[in-house]
Design an enzyme around this catalytic site. Structure first.
Site, PDB file in Angstrom:
ATOM      1  N   GLU A  60     -23.124   9.032  20.965  1.00 36.90           N
ATOM      2  CA  GLU A  60     -21.778   8.503  21.189  1.00 36.90           C
ATOM      3  C   GLU A  60     -21.744   7.521  22.361  1.00 36.90           C
ATOM      4  O   GLU A  60     -21.059   6.494  22.301  1.00 36.90           O
ATOM      5  CB  GLU A  60     -20.792   9.659  21.432  1.00 36.90           C
ATOM      6  CG  GLU A  60     -20.653  10.628  20.271  1.00 36.90           C
ATOM      7  CD  GLU A  60     -20.262   9.937  18.979  1.00 36.90           C
ATOM      8  OE1 GLU A  60     -19.551   8.913  19.040  1.00 36.90           O
ATOM      9  OE2 GLU A  60     -20.677  10.407  17.909  1.00 36.90           O
TER      10      GLU A  60
ATOM     11  N   GLY B 264       2.819   4.569   1.001  1.00 36.03           N
ATOM     12  CA  GLY B 264       3.439   5.072   2.222  1.00 36.03           C
ATOM     13  C   GLY B 264       4.192   4.057   3.037  1.00 36.03           C
ATOM     14  O   GLY B 264       4.640   4.366   4.142  1.00 36.03           O
ATOM     15  N   THR B 265       4.376   2.837   2.515  1.00 36.84           N
ATOM     16  CA  THR B 265       5.043   1.800   3.308  1.00 36.84           C
ATOM     17  C   THR B 265       6.548   1.764   3.095  1.00 36.84           C
ATOM     18  O   THR B 265       7.228   0.968   3.752  1.00 36.84           O
ATOM     19  CB  THR B 265       4.444   0.428   2.978  1.00 36.84           C
ATOM     20  OG1 THR B 265       4.455   0.227   1.562  1.00 36.84           O
ATOM     21  CG2 THR B 265       3.009   0.331   3.484  1.00 36.84           C
TER      22      THR B 265
ATOM     23  N   PRO C 156       0.828  -1.214   0.000  1.00 39.79           N
ATOM     24  CA  PRO C 156       0.000   0.000   0.000  1.00 39.79           C
ATOM     25  C   PRO C 156       0.858   1.258   0.000  1.00 39.79           C
ATOM     26  O   PRO C 156       2.061   1.205   0.277  1.00 39.79           O
ATOM     27  CB  PRO C 156      -0.818  -0.130   1.298  1.00 39.79           C
ATOM     28  CG  PRO C 156      -0.020  -1.055   2.166  1.00 39.79           C
ATOM     29  CD  PRO C 156       0.683  -1.994   1.241  1.00 39.79           C
TER      30      PRO C 156
END
Length: 685
Positions: free
Chosen positions: A482, A263-264, A261
């Site tokens: 939430e 950015g690795t 992927p």
């Protein structure tokens, strides 16, 4: 009477005298001025003359005018002055008998008049008169006064054939030359990357060549991808000491494909191998092969490998090879598709009849699924190295590399940051520390604290912090929404633990519930997936129970999208439904748009209906569980919401402590207090 002539190109006036004496300038001899004829028809003049001839004519006219302005009319000293005269004054001169001669031009609209001027001591003045038209009354008056008049046709200047040819060709030559210079400049011919031979060099490779690469990156700067680094270190060792491997019959790998992927660290590994290998290094992007001209891509591939073979042993790095290595035979563009020609040439150069001994091809892509099978076979890319997101140890090593030039407070632990950032790539971690440093500088601190790390993680995952909502129904609704996520997630066995609940808006979310993901995100059980669906529906269930079915809002839109996709994956991809252990991915699941168009959907209509029914069954079952948990824990929810509205942010430990006072938390969902420092995965409204 000797004559000299000058030409006024602007008004079509030709002045004819016989001889000139430059007595006022002190010259003793006479000189003749070159005669320059001009056409009185401006349109015909512009159509027959070129730009260069026009400049010559104007220059000659200027010289003639300067000469005629200082000349005498004749040898007796009778001068001639050139000027304009109005039509009414011309008629006055005509009535008084002062007009000597009239020459008519332009079909009687322009007259050159010789008249006796009292202002010049009764000398003859040659003037230009603009006539309204050649009327019979004017002709009769000229005859009655016995004035010499004549009509003249426009004279054309044929000129020299050579000058006419030059004039006609001047503008096209200048235009074409200017366009050529602009094309050279835009394509690098004036010192840019295209070179002075453009367009002859358009087929040459644009690869950047370094005989002794100095990228500033070594293997020491690469962390978190130990397996990939080991493969590259073997390649470097093979280049430096090939005899160690050839002695046992090994051959050097022809190609290494980096898959992972974004950015690795794929490009970073290529920079490291360039800095460590000590051999010539070529680097190019896959998109630089293909241009709008047919055959350019294949020509650049040939040129690249020709240069590489001349400098063997060497390394050729092709970044984003999927731009040129896409699978063939899709039917798009036919057999003459430029990309296919480029790929065919690349296949031949990597492992064809001639071979490429000593040239190692390193390529990187994050779309290995669309690459052509012939490109991936051994002999071309002998090794496919997977560069995935790092684990906890890898993230710790990466943080150590990127934290070398940063200052941290004593309480900051890189190991804790690594635990809090599962799923972060090397680029994400570098960006995280940089954002933390920016926040510390903005706040006037000299070192990075845990507060900056926390805020940076929130900013990267969820977006920029927004303005806190004012008290009211909307804020109360968001709080219940939430807390509904948090309660349903905590009370459903197998769900991730709550890290914190906050009402501080970030990005598009008006509130966030952060969960701690599991240690191994690649192996998730059916119980965990179903628990995530229940937790995702907890917000909508809380709105319905607290405010009524008619008061549910659009705040759960992202939750519904996530749980619907997750339920569909459980049915069609993971085989976790009553349909059975089938993989039922249809054509819409294909990652490549061309493959999606070409794929045939072999799914029957009944099976498609069964899938929809199974997805709906999962969602309905999860929603019923969520509604039940909210109804059974209404008192705990009201207490937690009251504290949350006051504090706006609640930690996971504090939330579980309050909830445990009202109900029992499942054993598998109980966590130690220290775990609350781990990573968030948000559920938003």
């Amino acid at each position: 009477m000797a004559a000299s002539s000058a030409c006024l190109l602007g008004n079509g006036l030709s002045v004819y005298t016989t001889k000139q004496r430059f007595q006022k300038l002190g010259l003793d001899r006479t000189s003749k001025v070159t005669v320059v004829k001009a056409s009185l028809d401006e349109k015909k003049h512009e159509g027959r003359r070129g730009f260069f001839k026009l400049l010559l004519g104007n220059a000659a006219a200027g010289v003639g005018l300067l000469a005629s302005g200082n000349a005498n009319a004749d040898e007796q000293g009778q001068g001639v002055s050139s000027s304009r005269m109005s039509y009414s004054r011309f008629l006055e001169y005509l009535d008084k008998g002062r007009v000597e001669k009239v020459d008519l031009y332009e079909n009687g609209t322009i007259a050159i008049v010789e008249a006796v001027s009292p202002e010049l001591g009764n000398r003859i003045q040659r003037v230009r008169v603009q006539l309204p038209g050649l009327s019979q009354e004017l002709l009769q008056k000229l005859r009655a006064k016995n004035i010499d008049f004549a009509a003249h046709n426009a004279q054309e200047d044929q000129g020299s054939p050579i000058l006419n040819l030059i004039g006609n060709l001047a503008f096209p030559v200048i235009l074409i030359g200017g366009l050529f210079l602009l094309s050279r400049r835009s394509s690098g011919g004036m010192g840019g990357p295209g070179g002075p031979g453009f367009p002859l060099q358009i087929g040459q490779s644009k690869a950047k060549f370094q005989m002794e690469p100095n990228t500033g990156v070594t293997f020491d700067d690469v962390a978190g991808v130990d397996e990939a680094k080991q493969d590259f270190m073997e390649v470097v060792e093979f280049l430096k000491k090939p005899e160690r491997f050839t002695a046992v019959g090994a051959r050097i790998p022809k190609g290494v494909l980096l898959v992972g992927p974004p950015g690795t660290g794929k490009t970073l590994l290529a920079k490291a191998i360039a800095g460590e290998a000590g051999v010539p290094f070529f680097s190019i992007s896959g998109s630089e092969f293909v241009e709008m001209f047919v055959g350019v891509g294949a020509s650049r591939v040939r040129d690249l490998f020709k240069k590489a073979k001349e400098n063997a042993p060497c390394i050729v790095f092709v970044d984003e090879i999927d731009a040129v290595g896409r699978q063939r035979g899709t039917g798009i563009g036919g057999g003459n598709d430029e990309r296919e020609q480029t790929l065919n040439q690349l296949l031949t150069e990597m492992d064809g009849f001639e071979g490429n001994t000593g040239v190692i091809v390193v390529a990187a892509t994050n779309r290995a699924d669309i690459l052509d099978s012939a490109l991936l076979r051994p002999g071309r890319f002998d090794r496919q190295v997977s560069v995935d997101v790092p684990d906890v140890k890898g993230r710790t090593d990466i943080l150590k590399v990127h934290s070398g030039n940063k200052k941290f407070e004593s309480g900051v632990s890189l190991e804790v940051i690594a635990m809090r950032t599962p799923g972060f790539s090397g680029a994400d971690l570098a960006n995280l520390l940089n954002e933390a440093a920016i926040l510390a500088g903005r706040r006037g601190k000299t070192a990075i604290s845990s507060k900056e790390i926390d805020d940076s993680i929130d900013r990267i995952v969820a977006g920029m912090e927004g303005t806190v909502m004012t008290d009211g129904k909307s804020k109360s609704l968001v709080a219940y929404h939430e807390v509904g996520h948090a309660i349903c997630g905590t009370l459903t066995p197998g769900h991730d633990a709550v890290q914190k609940v906050t009402l501080i808006p970030r990005g598009q979310a008006r509130g966030l519930t952060w969960f701690i993901p599991s240690d191994d995100p690649t192996l998730i059980s059916k119980q965990q997936l179903f628990a995530r669906i229940v937790g995702g529906l907890g917000g909508r269930a809380a709105e319905e129970v607290i405010f009524g079915e008619s008061e549910v809002t659009t705040g759960a839109v992202s939750d519904l999208q996530q749980i619907t996709g997750l339920a569909k994956q459980m049915v069609t991809t993971f085989g976790m439904s009553e349909i059975g252990p089938w993989s039922l991915m249809d054509s819409s699941e294909q990652s490549d748009v061309i493959m999606r168009m070409m794929a045939r959907n072999s799914m029957s209509e009944k099976l498609a209906n069964d899938i929809d029914t199974a997805v709906k069954t999962l969602s309905d079952k999860a929603y019923e569980i969520a509604l039940s948990q909210i109804r059974n824990n209404r008192e705990a929810m009201d207490k937690i919401v009251e504290i949350l509205l006051e504090k706006e942010t609640m930690s996971g430990d504090e939330f579980r402590a309050i909830l445990s006072e009202f109900t029992e938390i499942p054993p598998e969902n109980r966590v130690a207090s220290s775990t609350s420092t781990s990573t968030p995965t948000p559920a938003s409204v």
